[in-house]
Motif scaffolding. Structure first.
Motif, PDB file in Angstrom:
ATOM      1  N   ALA A  55       0.810  -1.238   0.027  1.00  0.00           N
ATOM      2  CA  ALA A  55       0.032  -0.041   0.000  1.00  0.00           C
ATOM      3  C   ALA A  55       1.027   1.034  -0.227  1.00  0.00           C
ATOM      4  O   ALA A  55       0.396   2.298  -0.478  1.00  0.00           O
ATOM      5  N   LEU A  58       1.844   1.979  -3.493  1.00  0.00           N
ATOM      6  CA  LEU A  58       0.757   2.655  -4.368  1.00  0.00           C
ATOM      7  C   LEU A  58       0.521   4.089  -3.911  1.00  0.00           C
ATOM      8  O   LEU A  58       0.180   4.872  -4.832  1.00  0.00           O
ATOM      9  N   ALA A 145      -9.254  -3.055  -2.832  1.00  0.00           N
ATOM     10  CA  ALA A 145      -8.062  -3.826  -2.999  1.00  0.00           C
ATOM     11  C   ALA A 145      -8.074  -5.160  -2.328  1.00  0.00           C
ATOM     12  O   ALA A 145      -8.928  -5.237  -1.430  1.00  0.00           O
ATOM     13  N   THR A 146      -7.606  -5.916  -3.254  1.00  0.00           N
ATOM     14  CA  THR A 146      -7.535  -7.555  -2.781  1.00  0.00           C
ATOM     15  C   THR A 146      -6.035  -7.880  -2.403  1.00  0.00           C
ATOM     16  O   THR A 146      -5.172  -7.567  -3.157  1.00  0.00           O
ATOM     17  N   ILE A 147      -5.902  -8.195  -1.051  1.00  0.00           N
ATOM     18  CA  ILE A 147      -4.609  -8.184  -0.598  1.00  0.00           C
ATOM     19  C   ILE A 147      -4.210  -9.838  -0.332  1.00  0.00           C
ATOM     20  O   ILE A 147      -5.035 -10.487   0.065  1.00  0.00           O
ATOM     21  N   GLN A 152       0.681  -8.353  -0.680  1.00  0.00           N
ATOM     22  CA  GLN A 152       0.656  -7.422  -1.885  1.00  0.00           C
ATOM     23  C   GLN A 152      -0.798  -7.253  -2.336  1.00  0.00           C
ATOM     24  O   GLN A 152      -1.682  -8.196  -2.262  1.00  0.00           O
ATOM     25  N   VAL A 153      -0.937  -6.007  -3.001  1.00  0.00           N
ATOM     26  CA  VAL A 153      -2.315  -5.979  -3.525  1.00  0.00           C
ATOM     27  C   VAL A 153      -2.088  -6.679  -4.971  1.00  0.00           C
ATOM     28  O   VAL A 153      -1.235  -6.840  -5.634  1.00  0.00           O
ATOM     29  N   ASP A 154      -3.410  -7.373  -5.344  1.00  0.00           N
ATOM     30  CA  ASP A 154      -3.746  -7.768  -6.563  1.00  0.00           C
ATOM     31  C   ASP A 154      -3.221  -7.026  -7.733  1.00  0.00           C
ATOM     32  O   ASP A 154      -3.627  -5.782  -7.756  1.00  0.00           O
ATOM     33  N   THR A 157      -5.805  -5.142  -9.400  1.00  0.00           N
ATOM     34  CA  THR A 157      -6.672  -3.955  -8.784  1.00  0.00           C
ATOM     35  C   THR A 157      -5.491  -2.691  -8.848  1.00  0.00           C
ATOM     36  O   THR A 157      -5.949  -1.713  -8.850  1.00  0.00           O
ATOM     37  N   ALA A 158      -4.116  -3.185  -8.559  1.00  0.00           N
ATOM     38  CA  ALA A 158      -3.177  -1.798  -8.697  1.00  0.00           C
ATOM     39  C   ALA A 158      -3.385  -1.312 -10.077  1.00  0.00           C
ATOM     40  O   ALA A 158      -2.677  -0.028 -10.339  1.00  0.00           O
ATOM     41  N   ILE A 163      -8.286   3.024  -6.329  1.00  0.00           N
ATOM     42  CA  ILE A 163      -8.413   2.024  -5.644  1.00  0.00           C
ATOM     43  C   ILE A 163      -8.767   2.246  -4.284  1.00  0.00           C
ATOM     44  O   ILE A 163      -8.217   3.172  -3.430  1.00  0.00           O
ATOM     45  N   PHE A 165      -9.490   1.030  -0.004  1.00  0.00           N
ATOM     46  CA  PHE A 165      -9.116   0.196   0.995  1.00  0.00           C
ATOM     47  C   PHE A 165     -10.031   0.348   2.140  1.00  0.00           C
ATOM     48  O   PHE A 165     -10.510   1.621   2.481  1.00  0.00           O
TER      49      PHE A 165
END
Length: 188
Positions: A55, A58, A145-147, A152-154, A157-158, A163, A165
């Protein structure tokens, strides 16, 4: 029908408390409110970085970050959410905002969460700032976000323009929709 209306009335009674107006503040009250929001934003960002290692990278790439440190949700059958936050560009506050959401369905009690929205493109940030009132899913899509297990973020998604959270006391939330979340500017 009367029973359903009766059950919904306690939820509606909570709405004024959740949607308290912050306009007409004196200069010192407004400055204190901004300091309170900014302190909450700092704490929320620290918690996010501790929860998801990617995160922070990002956040450094984001053109702007909108943070609502505390969104209160309450209701029974009919629910309402309210929170105040700050938009930061280059890590400096450039505006203060409120978020509101109404929901229907099986709800009971109250809870709190934090919402972070990272605007990854200039176009997404400019569209948000130019709006008089912005609604998730209508004015812009927010990819939650899918962690992964590695923090790590998918990667899909990144690559999204916005994005999101969502943090609770238990950590990051998944499988949540921000559709219909309304955001408007605060006059503080």
């Amino acid at each position: 029908m009367n029973r359903r209306l009766f059950v919904s009335l306690p939820s509606l009674a909570l709405a004024p408390a959740l949607f308290a107006c912050t306009t007409n503040m004196s200069g010192s009250d407004a400055a204190a409110k901004r300091r309170e929001i900014d302190a909450g934003v700092d704490g929320t960002m620290s918690k996010l970085f501790a929860s998801a290692s990617s995160a922070q990278a990002l956040a450094q790439q984001a053109k702007g970050i909108l943070v609502f440190p505390k969104i209160l949700a309450a209701g029974f059958i009919v629910g309402a959410e309210y929170g105040e936050g700050s938009l930061r560009v280059a890590n400096s506050p450039v505006g203060y905002y409120r978020t509101t959401t109404a929901s229907f369905g099986f709800l009971a009690g109250a809870q709190s969460k934090a919402l972070i929205m990272m605007f990854m493109t200039d176009a997404a940030l400019q569209a948000f700032q130019a709006s008089k009132g912005w609604t998730a899913g209508v004015d812009g899509s927010v990819a939650l976000a899918t962690i992964g297990a590695n923090g790590q973020v998918d990667t899909n998604t990144a690559r999204a323009p916005i994005i999101g959270f969502v943090l609770t006391n238990a950590g990051l939330m998944a499988n949540l929709s921000l559709e219909g979340t309304k955001i408007s500017k605060l006059d503080i």
